[in-house]
Design a protein around this motif. Sequence first.
Motif, PDB file in Angstrom:
ATOM      1  N   ALA A  16      61.015  78.135  32.222  1.00 50.35           N
ATOM      2  CA  ALA A  16      61.498  78.688  30.954  1.00 50.35           C
ATOM      3  C   ALA A  16      62.010  80.120  31.096  1.00 50.35           C
TER       4      ALA A  16
ATOM      5  N   CYS B 154      60.622  72.262  30.458  1.00 51.98           N
ATOM      6  CA  CYS B 154      60.982  73.656  30.199  1.00 51.98           C
ATOM      7  C   CYS B 154      62.273  74.101  30.876  1.00 51.98           C
TER       8      CYS B 154
ATOM      9  N   GLY C 202      57.402  76.235  25.902  1.00 51.25           N
ATOM     10  CA  GLY C 202      58.768  76.297  25.388  1.00 51.25           C
ATOM     11  C   GLY C 202      58.828  76.872  23.985  1.00 51.25           C
TER      12      GLY C 202
ATOM     13  N   TYR D  44      62.366  78.583  23.923  1.00 49.78           N
ATOM     14  CA  TYR D  44      63.262  77.931  24.880  1.00 49.78           C
ATOM     15  C   TYR D  44      63.770  76.607  24.314  1.00 49.78           C
TER      16      TYR D  44
END
Length: 239
Positions: free
Chosen positions: A35, A180, A215, A220
């Motif tokens: 991420a 991610c 995330g 993200y």
Amino acid sequence: MTSIQFLEEFRIRGESQAHTKDQWYTVAAVSLAAAGAGPDVTLLYQMATAGTSLDEEKRIQRRLKEAILKTSILYGVPRSLQTLLPLFATLDDEHIDHYGPRTNALKNGQIIEERQTRARKYFDTLWTPAAAQANREKNFKYQPDLYLLNLQTIYELWISEDTILSPVETQMCNVGALVCSGSPVQAMWHARGVVRHGGTIEQTRFAQDIALAVGKAYGYRMGEVIPVHEIPFDDTAPH
């Protein structure tokens, strides 16, 4: 850096059950790396090693570094270095775990055929033998060097190496890294890989839950991640 206190619930949840014990920090580490939050792995390392002996700290460090090294193939070397180098900067000589299973094996004269056999078995298990062979043939047909990179170099030398992380643990890390890195389809493939390598659906769910939490915490964009309960596992998959 972002507060990683939200990972404490996964530490408690993971350590409370035998089949997820010792896995929360490896999945969390690769999720952070994928991420783009690699530097926060130093905080994760502190959380995972707090109150431990030096030997235990080095064991955790070994597993965490191996997880990041393996999954760098999925999200890229630059992000893995953005993760590892800040961690290395916190370690003095006394606290460095200096062990590399591949380096040791090659130094000790491991026969390459042993790695090739293990890699083929690993890939066959992940995909099922027929699908794995079709994948090999397609790669070789369209780009022989893609076959050399993806199916020989990566699986023989990196992914199938199981001295530190078992195939199930590796697949759990792959799930976290792929969720991610915005690769939901591939994350689903490796979620099935957890089970096909002998893991449980609960382990798969645990890995996915950590990745989704990472995330969300870092804002993200993960794409349309398929929830574990919607993934078509084999009917015999253990829960």
